[in-house]
Design a protein around this motif. Structure first.
Motif, PDB file in Angstrom:
ATOM      1  N   GLU A 254      39.726  41.504  35.576  1.00 48.35           N
ATOM      2  CA  GLU A 254      39.416  41.874  36.958  1.00 48.35           C
ATOM      3  C   GLU A 254      38.255  42.863  37.008  1.00 48.35           C
ATOM      4  O   GLU A 254      37.381  42.764  37.864  1.00 48.35           O
ATOM      5  CB  GLU A 254      40.640  42.477  37.652  1.00 48.35           C
ATOM      6  CG  GLU A 254      41.763  41.493  37.890  1.00 48.35           C
ATOM      7  CD  GLU A 254      42.630  41.231  36.664  1.00 48.35           C
ATOM      8  OE1 GLU A 254      42.419  41.880  35.600  1.00 48.35           O
ATOM      9  OE2 GLU A 254      43.508  40.358  36.760  1.00 48.35           O
TER      10      GLU A 254
ATOM     11  N   THR B  88      28.753  35.503  40.187  1.00 46.00           N
ATOM     12  CA  THR B  88      30.054  35.172  40.751  1.00 46.00           C
ATOM     13  C   THR B  88      30.924  34.524  39.681  1.00 46.00           C
ATOM     14  O   THR B  88      30.604  33.438  39.190  1.00 46.00           O
ATOM     15  CB  THR B  88      29.895  34.216  41.948  1.00 46.00           C
ATOM     16  OG1 THR B  88      29.055  34.840  42.910  1.00 46.00           O
ATOM     17  CG2 THR B  88      31.245  33.910  42.577  1.00 46.00           C
TER      18      THR B  88
ATOM     19  N   ALA C 195      34.974  41.022  36.039  1.00 46.92           N
ATOM     20  CA  ALA C 195      34.539  40.174  37.154  1.00 46.92           C
ATOM     21  C   ALA C 195      33.903  41.021  38.257  1.00 46.92           C
ATOM     22  O   ALA C 195      32.879  40.638  38.829  1.00 46.92           O
ATOM     23  CB  ALA C 195      35.716  39.372  37.701  1.00 46.92           C
TER      24      ALA C 195
ATOM     25  N   SER D 242      35.352  34.494  38.556  1.00 48.86           N
ATOM     26  CA  SER D 242      36.691  34.997  38.839  1.00 48.86           C
ATOM     27  C   SER D 242      37.336  35.563  37.580  1.00 48.86           C
ATOM     28  O   SER D 242      36.984  35.181  36.452  1.00 48.86           O
ATOM     29  CB  SER D 242      37.577  33.878  39.399  1.00 48.86           C
ATOM     30  OG  SER D 242      37.843  32.919  38.396  1.00 48.86           O
TER      31      SER D 242
END
Length: 77
Positions: free
Chosen positions: A43, A55, A46, A57
């Motif tokens: 997380e 971009t 990203a 995920s």
């Protein structure tokens, strides 16, 4: 940023991770690989990449890490 391929990604990265790696300079690519295969939470990585215009995920990062582990690639600590 200039592309290049002197630092290669282990395993079979998908198109998103490949595109990010190819868009980076050699030094930035080495740092990306270190964090991608290291202990940085997906997380957080990203979020950092998004701040720099990429971009991706956290799920994509985790999936790639799992595939490298299963293939017996670089140890993910």
């Amino acid at each position: 940023m200039e592309g290049g391929a002197s630092v290669t990604l282990p395993g079979a990265p998908g198109p998103t991770i490949t595109a990010i790696s190819e868009a980076l300079t050699d030094d930035a690519r080495a740092a990306f690989l270190d964090r991608l295969l290291g202990a940085m939470p997906a997380e957080r990585l990203a979020a950092i990449l998004r701040r720099h215009g990429f971009t991706v995920s956290a799920s994509t990062i985790r999936t790639y890490r799992r595939s490298v582990r299963r293939a017996g690639g670089d140890a993910l600590e």
